[in-house]
Design a protein around this motif. Structure first.
Motif: not given
Length: 142
Positions: A21-22, A27-33
């Motif tokens: 989960p961590e 990694c989710s933040s790296l999906l945003l422009p």
């Protein structure tokens, strides 16, 4: 089968991390422009796939890799997008694109989205892949 592939200009990196989960959250933040990105420019290709055994992250190589001791990374991938929306009833698109690359000794990494398929090849093989696809009747747009 007449297909058009669009080569995207940005080089990509593919990362493998543990599916915790961590790690997923970081990694989710790296999906945003980037906030400084011009809103009129479409965001580059990015993908986060989680399975029971791994997390695969594809991001522009210009971004720093996610920090993690167990990270494995592959850099220098060129992305080709199959143009248009592909109906789920279509059969054989990927085999049509990938089989000739096998004959040309071009390794691939493939991601399918709801609308289309993305075929990634190492940047040093991108010209070879484009030539092979043109030889089988596809259009390749740089």
């Amino acid at each position: 089968m007449k297909l058009t592939l669009v080569k995207h200009s940005e080089t990509l990196s593919i990362h493998r991390l543990p599916p915790t989960p961590e790690t997923i959250a970081s990694c989710s933040s790296l999906l945003l422009p980037s906030p400084s990105t011009d809103a009129s420019i479409a965001p580059s290709f990015r993908s986060l796939t989680v399975s029971p055994t791994e997390l695969s992250l594809i991001i522009p190589s210009s971004l720093p890799p996610p920090p993690h001791d167990d990270r494995k990374s592959e850099t220098d991938w060129a992305a080709f997008q199959v143009q248009g929306v592909l109906d789920f009833s279509l059969v054989g698109i990927l085999s049509h694109l990938v089989a000739p690359l096998r004959e040309a000794a071009v390794s691939v990494f493939v991601v399918s989205t709801y609308d289309t398929d993305w075929v990634m090849v190492k940047t040093d093989k991108a010209d070879t892949a484009a030539r092979v696809w043109r030889e089988i009747g596809c259009t390749v747009v740089d």
